[in-house]
Design a protein around this motif. Structure first.
Motif, mmCIF file in Angstrom:
data_model
loop_
_atom_site.group_PDB
_atom_site.id
_atom_site.type_symbol
_atom_site.label_atom_id
_atom_site.label_comp_id
_atom_site.label_asym_id
_atom_site.label_seq_id
_atom_site.Cartn_x
_atom_site.Cartn_y
_atom_site.Cartn_z
ATOM 1 N N LEU A 65 40.207 34.456 35.900
ATOM 2 C CA LEU A 65 38.989 34.782 36.644
ATOM 3 C C LEU A 65 39.277 35.702 37.814
ATOM 4 N N PHE A 66 40.270 35.350 38.639
ATOM 5 C CA PHE A 66 40.563 36.156 39.817
ATOM 6 C C PHE A 66 40.996 37.560 39.419
ATOM 7 N N SER A 67 41.889 37.672 38.452
ATOM 8 C CA SER A 67 42.368 38.991 38.021
ATOM 9 C C SER A 67 41.230 39.836 37.462
ATOM 10 N N ASN A 68 40.364 39.217 36.672
ATOM 11 C CA ASN A 68 39.247 39.967 36.094
ATOM 12 C C ASN A 68 38.167 40.284 37.126
ATOM 13 N N MET A 69 37.885 39.372 38.043
ATOM 14 C CA MET A 69 36.890 39.644 39.078
ATOM 15 C C MET A 69 37.319 40.779 39.998
ATOM 16 N N THR A 70 38.630 40.947 40.176
ATOM 17 C CA THR A 70 39.136 42.002 41.051
ATOM 18 C C THR A 70 39.563 43.244 40.263
#
Length: 160
Positions: free
Chosen positions: A39-44
């Motif tokens: 989630l974090f990698s894709n959101m950023t």
């Protein structure tokens, strides 16, 4: 600071209660997950396969598994201290320095964090606030340091 410090109604410490040299062992721990990383990698918009491609990590890296995104780790480390120290009393983050990730963090690891108050000074422009420097450290379950940074925070003073 005494254990009877008057806290903000949300729980944060005021500028006056930040004691230079005091170490806070934060009460929350957190096991990090594959979902956190994805989630974090894709959101950023970070497509780095070191974080999101298990096959790549197993076949092409020395770690053999995905690394937790370091900016997620940094945010988690700072977030863990909020409820113990600064909820309701932070005006703004002013900057971070000496950010380091000396050991890898992987999904399934559990972190604990601690914060030391390094320095503080009254604001020159705002009489109701001061600047506090924190040294945050994040350790995984085996005691290895996985992240640390120095952070300057604008903190309100206790209302008169």
């Amino acid at each position: 600071m005494t254990d009877t410090a008057q806290r903000h109604w949300r729980g944060g410490l005021y500028f006056e209660d930040m004691e230079i040299g005091k170490l806070y062992e934060h009460r929350y721990t957190r096991t990090v997950t594959q979902m956190d990383n994805m989630l974090f990698s894709n959101m950023t918009l970070n497509p780095q396969p070191l974080h999101i491609d298990r096959h790549f990590c197993e076949t092409e890296t020395e770690f053999g598994q995905p690394l937790m995104n370091s900016l997620f780790t940094l945010g988690l480390m700072i977030g863990i201290q909020v409820s113990d120290m600064t909820v309701g009393t932070t005006i703004a983050n002013l900057g971070m320095a000496d950010v380091r990730f000396p050991n890898p963090l992987f999904e399934g690891d559990t972190v604990r964090c601690q914060t030391t108050v390094v320095s503080k000074r009254e604001s020159k422009s705002r009489p109701n606030a001061g600047i506090v420097e924190f040294h945050h450290q994040c350790f995984k379950q085996d005691g290895k340091l996985v992240a640390e940074c120095h952070r300057n925070v604008f903190i309100i003073k206790r209302p008169k």
